[in-house]
Design a protein around this motif. Structure first.
Motif, short mmCIF file in Angstrom:
data_model
loop_
_atom_site.label_atom_id
_atom_site.label_comp_id
_atom_site.label_asym_id
_atom_site.label_seq_id
_atom_site.Cartn_x
_atom_site.Cartn_y
_atom_site.Cartn_z
N MET A 172 0.90 -1.17 -0.02
CA MET A 172 0.07 0.00 -0.02
C MET A 172 0.73 1.18 0.12
SD MET A 172 -1.60 0.11 3.84
CE MET A 172 -1.84 1.89 3.97
N HIS A 173 0.18 2.33 -0.14
CA HIS A 173 0.89 3.63 -0.36
C HIS A 173 0.43 4.68 0.65
CE1 HIS A 173 2.62 1.74 -3.91
NE2 HIS A 173 1.30 1.37 -4.20
N LEU A 174 1.28 5.47 1.19
CA LEU A 174 0.88 6.41 2.35
C LEU A 174 1.43 7.73 1.74
CD1 LEU A 174 -0.03 7.20 5.05
CD2 LEU A 174 2.39 6.42 5.78
N TYR A 175 0.36 8.84 1.93
CA TYR A 175 0.77 10.18 1.68
C TYR A 175 0.55 11.05 3.11
CZ TYR A 175 0.29 14.91 0.00
OH TYR A 175 0.60 16.31 -0.21
N LEU A 176 1.43 11.87 3.34
CA LEU A 176 1.27 12.71 4.35
C LEU A 176 1.33 14.07 3.74
CD1 LEU A 176 3.35 10.20 5.25
CD2 LEU A 176 2.47 10.85 7.53
N HIS A 177 0.27 15.04 4.15
CA HIS A 177 0.35 16.43 3.94
C HIS A 177 0.84 17.46 4.85
CE1 HIS A 177 -0.78 19.64 1.21
NE2 HIS A 177 -1.40 20.48 2.28
N ILE A 178 1.96 18.20 4.74
CA ILE A 178 2.62 18.95 5.71
C ILE A 178 2.31 20.24 5.24
CG2 ILE A 178 4.61 19.70 6.89
CD1 ILE A 178 3.82 16.60 7.26
N PRO A 179 1.26 20.87 5.79
CA PRO A 179 0.64 22.08 5.36
C PRO A 179 1.19 23.63 5.75
CG PRO A 179 -0.66 21.52 7.23
CD PRO A 179 0.54 20.59 6.95
N PHE A 180 2.52 23.82 5.76
CA PHE A 180 3.33 24.75 6.11
C PHE A 180 4.07 25.45 4.98
CE2 PHE A 180 2.02 22.53 9.99
CZ PHE A 180 1.24 23.46 10.59
N CYS A 181 4.44 26.54 4.82
CA CYS A 181 5.17 27.13 3.96
C CYS A 181 6.01 28.41 4.63
CB CYS A 181 4.76 27.65 2.48
SG CYS A 181 4.22 26.09 1.54
N LYS A 182 7.18 28.88 4.44
CA LYS A 182 7.72 29.98 4.86
C LYS A 182 6.86 31.16 4.26
CE LYS A 182 12.57 28.42 5.32
NZ LYS A 182 13.75 28.47 4.49
N GLN A 183 6.60 31.29 2.98
CA GLN A 183 5.79 32.24 2.21
C GLN A 183 4.95 31.65 1.13
OE1 GLN A 183 9.50 34.23 1.28
NE2 GLN A 183 9.31 34.21 -0.83
N ALA A 184 4.01 32.42 0.63
CA ALA A 184 3.11 32.14 -0.28
C ALA A 184 3.52 32.15 -1.79
CB ALA A 184 1.72 32.76 -0.16
N CYS A 185 3.81 31.27 -2.31
CA CYS A 185 3.99 31.40 -3.88
C CYS A 185 2.98 32.07 -4.63
CB CYS A 185 4.65 30.06 -4.53
SG CYS A 185 6.03 29.39 -3.71
N HIS A 186 3.31 32.79 -5.53
CA HIS A 186 2.33 33.62 -6.12
C HIS A 186 1.53 32.73 -7.20
CE1 HIS A 186 3.71 37.25 -4.52
NE2 HIS A 186 4.37 37.60 -5.47
N TYR A 187 1.70 31.31 -7.38
CA TYR A 187 1.07 30.56 -8.27
C TYR A 187 0.24 29.59 -7.79
CZ TYR A 187 5.06 28.07 -7.69
OH TYR A 187 6.14 27.41 -7.07
N CYS A 188 0.47 29.38 -6.36
CA CYS A 188 -0.02 28.21 -5.59
C CYS A 188 -1.15 28.18 -4.85
CB CYS A 188 1.10 27.72 -4.35
SG CYS A 188 0.64 26.10 -3.69
N ASP A 189 -1.94 27.14 -5.26
CA ASP A 189 -3.45 27.12 -4.57
C ASP A 189 -3.66 26.07 -3.90
OD1 ASP A 189 -3.71 25.12 -6.73
OD2 ASP A 189 -5.77 25.82 -6.90
N PHE A 190 -2.36 25.11 -3.22
CA PHE A 190 -2.48 23.90 -2.63
C PHE A 190 -2.95 24.38 -1.11
CE2 PHE A 190 0.84 21.67 -5.41
CZ PHE A 190 -0.38 21.32 -6.07
#
Length: 374
Positions: A1-19
Motif C-alpha cells: 500500500m501507499h501512504l501520503y502525508l500532507h505537511i501544510p506549512f510554508c515560509k511564504q506564499a508562492c504567487h501561483y500556488c493554490d494547494f
C-alpha cells in the motif's frame, strides 16, 4: 500500500500556488501530533499494512525538524510495516537544503522532490519563491554529496512574458546537473492566488497556450534526446528512476492520505480530509475523522482510469476498462474511439489505448471524449 502525508506549512506564499498550506508555523508541532493521531485512526482504512511507498507532500515538508520527523516515523512504524525497498520521498525547497539538513533527511528518506521551478533569478522573485537561483543549482549538488542518488526537480513552463530561450536554459541546467527525474508543469493561473488576482485586475497577461505548447514540445524533444523516458505527460525519468508513489496513483492502486486536505482511495471510494488546519486538529482530538467520503460509481472508476491512465506511457488496458465497465468498452465507445483515432491523437497497440505524441497536448480532451455515462 501507499501512504501520503500532507505537511501544510510554508515560509511564504508562492504567487501561483493554490494547494492547502499556512504560513503560521507556530502550529507545526501541534499539527504533527495530530498527524500521528490520525495515523492511528486510519490504520485500518486499507486491508494491507505493508508500505511500498511513503510520500511527504505539502506545503513544504523540508520545514520539519528532526524531532518531528522522528515522531512521524515512530507513528508509522507503530502501525505499519515499511518495506525494506520502500520509496520514501520528501518534497523540499532549495533554501532548506544545506549540508546539515540533508544529512538529517538522509537518515529518514531516500528520495527528494525539489521544488526549483526555474533557475532564473528574476522569475523566482516574480513567483515569490523563497530561494535564489544559486541555491537552486547548489542544492542538487549538495543532495548528491549527501547520498541522494534518487531525486527529482520540478520546473514550470508557459510563464507569461518569459521567452523560450529562458526555458531552454532551464532544461540545459537540468541536463548539466544530471538530475535523474524531472517533473515539468505548465503554469496554471488559479483564481484564489496572487497571479489569479493580478490577472483579474489586468496586471498580468494570461499564459499563451501556443507558447506553452511549443515549450512542452521543446521539453519533450530535449529530454528524450538525452535518454529520459517520457513516462507520464509531466514526468521524465532516467531508466529505473520512475516515481513509484505517483505511478501508484496513475495506476489506480489504493493509498492512504494523512493530514488536512489529504485524499485517500480504497478502490471503491475516495475520501477528502478537511482543508482547514484548526478544524482538522480539533476533530482528530475528538477521535473524529474530518473527511468527506465519495462513493465511486462504475462510470467514475472508468473515467478516472481514462483521465490518469492515458497520461502515462502504459496507457489504458481495454481489458481493465471492460472489467470496470462490465461490458465491451471498444464496442460501447466505438464512435468516439474512431474520432480520436482519426484526429491522430490516440492509437491502439494490442490491448492498450495510447496517446500519440500529438495527443499528449490534448490528453484531457481525449479522455473526456471517451468518458462513459451511467
Amino acid at each position: 500500500m501507499h501512504l501520503y502525508l500532507h505537511i501544510p506549512f510554508c515560509k511564504q506564499a508562492c504567487h501561483y500556488c493554490d494547494f492547502h498550506f499556512s504560513t503560521s508555523l507556530g502550529q507545526k508541532s501541534a499539527l504533527v501530533d495530530t498527524l500521528c493521531a490520525e495515523i492511528f485512526l486510519q490504520k485500518d482504512y486499507l486491508p494491507g499494512r505493508n508500505l511500498e511507498t511513503i510520500y511527504f507532500g505539502g506545503g513544504t515538508p523540508s520545514l520539519l525538524s528532526e524531532s518531528e520527523l522522528r515522531q512521524i516515523f515512530a507513528a508509522i512504524h507503530a502501525h505499519f510495516t515499511v518495506s525494506p525497498t520502500a520509496e520514501i520521498t520528501l518534497e523540499a525547497n532549495p533554501d532548506d537544503l544545506n549540508r546539515e539538513k540533508l544529512a538529517l533527511l538522509r537518515t529518514y528518506v531516500n528520495r527528494l522532490s525539489i521544488g526549483i521551478q526555474t533557475f532564473d533569478e528574476a522569475t523566482l522573485r516574480w513567483m515569490n519563491r523563497a530561494h535564489t537561483a544559486t541555491e537552486a543549482e547548489a542544492c542538487v549538488r549538495l543532495a548528491r554529496e549527501a547520498g541522494f542518488e534518487n531525486m527529482s526537480v520540478d520546473l514550470i513552463y508557459g510563464i507569461p512574458d518569459r521567452n523560450t530561450a529562458l526555458w531552454q536554459l532551464d532544461l540545459q541546467k537540468v541536463l548539466a546537473l544530471d538530475v535523474p527525474h524531472l517533473s515539468a508543469y505548465a503554469l496554471t493561473i488559479e483564481p484564489d492566488t496572487a497571479f489569479g488576482r493580478w490577472q483579474k485586475k489586468g496586471k498580468m497577461l494570461p499564459a499563451d497556450e501556443d507558447i506553452a505548447a511549443g515549450q512542452f514540445e521543446e521539453l519533450t524533444r530535449v529530454l528524450t534526446a538525452a535518454n529520459y523516458d517520457h513516462y507520464e505527460i509531466s514526468n521524465f525519468a532516467k531508466p529505473d528512476q520512475y516515481a513509484r508513489h505517483n505511478t501508484a496513483y496513475w495506476q489506480r492502486r489504493p493509498y492512504l492520505g494523512i493530514g488536512p486536505s489529504a485524499h485517500s482511495y480504497n478502490g471503491h471510494s475516495r475520501q477528502y480530509n478537511l482543508a482547514n488546519n484548526s478544524r482538522y486538529m480539533a476533530a482528530i482530538r475528538q477521535g473524529e475523522l474530518p473527511a468527506t467520503v465519495e462513493m465511486l460509481t462504475m462510470a467514475d472508476q472508468v473515467n478516472e482510469y481514462l483521465l490518469t491512465g492515458l497520461r502515462t506511457k502504459w496507457g489504458c488496458s481495454l481489458g481493465e476498462l471492460n472489467s470496470l465497465l462490465m461490458s465491451d468498452f471498444a464496442e460501447k465507445q466505438g464512435r468516439d474511439l474512431a474520432a480520436m483515432y482519426a484526429t491522430g491523437w490516440l492509437s491502439r497497440v494490442d490491448d492498450r489505448l495510447l496517446l500519440t505524441p500529438a495527443g499528449k497536448l490534448f490528453a484531457d480532451r481525449v479522455a473526456a471524449t471517451l468518458f462513459v455515462e451511467e
